[in-house]
Design an enzyme around this catalytic site. Sequence first.
Site, mmCIF file in Angstrom:
data_model
loop_
_atom_site.group_PDB
_atom_site.id
_atom_site.type_symbol
_atom_site.label_atom_id
_atom_site.label_comp_id
_atom_site.label_asym_id
_atom_site.label_seq_id
_atom_site.Cartn_x
_atom_site.Cartn_y
_atom_site.Cartn_z
ATOM 1 C CG HIS A 122 -27.833 17.027 -8.732
ATOM 2 N ND1 HIS A 122 -27.665 18.489 -7.484
ATOM 3 C CD2 HIS A 122 -28.190 16.225 -8.193
ATOM 4 C CE1 HIS A 122 -27.324 17.773 -6.766
ATOM 5 N NE2 HIS A 122 -26.637 16.203 -7.361
HETATM 6 P P1 TYD Z 1 -23.978 20.632 -6.375
HETATM 7 O O1 TYD Z 1 -23.384 18.716 -5.821
HETATM 8 O O2 TYD Z 1 -24.305 20.621 -7.982
HETATM 9 O O3 TYD Z 1 -24.567 20.396 -5.041
HETATM 10 P P2 TYD Z 1 -26.167 21.211 -4.975
HETATM 11 O O4 TYD Z 1 -27.332 20.504 -6.254
HETATM 12 O O5 TYD Z 1 -26.160 21.101 -4.096
HETATM 13 O O6 TYD Z 1 -25.780 22.796 -5.104
HETATM 14 O O7 TYD Z 1 -22.209 20.744 -6.513
HETATM 15 C C1 TYD Z 1 -21.531 22.045 -6.196
HETATM 16 C C2 TYD Z 1 -20.541 22.387 -6.446
HETATM 17 O O8 TYD Z 1 -19.161 21.558 -5.839
HETATM 18 C C3 TYD Z 1 -20.775 21.827 -8.419
HETATM 19 O O9 TYD Z 1 -19.640 23.168 -9.130
HETATM 20 C C4 TYD Z 1 -19.425 20.863 -8.296
HETATM 21 C C5 TYD Z 1 -18.709 21.174 -7.269
HETATM 22 N N1 TYD Z 1 -18.326 19.320 -6.200
HETATM 23 C C6 TYD Z 1 -17.224 18.958 -6.935
HETATM 24 O O10 TYD Z 1 -16.825 19.226 -7.267
HETATM 25 N N2 TYD Z 1 -17.178 17.571 -6.352
HETATM 26 C C7 TYD Z 1 -18.196 16.574 -5.394
HETATM 27 O O11 TYD Z 1 -17.824 15.902 -5.026
HETATM 28 C C8 TYD Z 1 -19.334 17.819 -5.259
HETATM 29 C C9 TYD Z 1 -20.763 16.783 -4.119
HETATM 30 C C10 TYD Z 1 -19.256 18.525 -5.909
#
Ligand code: TYD
Length: 138
Positions: free
Chosen positions: A55
Amino acid sequence: MIQESNKPHVFNLKSIGSSDLGYITVAEYQNQISFEIKRVYWTYYTPNQVTRGHHAHKVLQQCIFAVSGKIEFELINPNGEKLNFILDSPEKGLYIPKMYWRTIKFSHNAVLLCLASEIYVEDDYIRDFDEFINYKFK
Ligand code: TYD
């Protein structure tokens, strides 16, 4: 060292201490970190074969640390140019400006610590690569 606002880069922090005592490393707003820190999160126990990220963020800036283990980053800017970075020491940080597509790989013992310029807002994410490459700021 304060980050430039538009280019990702690795920066070195001080290790305060010694091998017989252990070390402290500090990241402080307006000294090592250019933006006000509104959120801190960390990731851990990521299996070796997993790649995370996939992302970009419309606004968010981040400083990321591998407080344990080794973390490899591939960043792509909206022109499609790739940059690779490795964090393999707790005294190194990676600054990621807004609008970089990232893929991240972790060693089995890696703990990623992120200092973020904004609170979590799902609308700040671009999770589709074509949308990222074609993204037009309003
Ligand atoms: P994400 O940023 O999409 O991480 P990756 O791309 O490495 O998988 O986050 C994973 C999940 O965690 C997503 O469902 C959103 C949640 N999340 C939060 O609720 N708060 C946050 O501050 C972060 C970073 C993620």
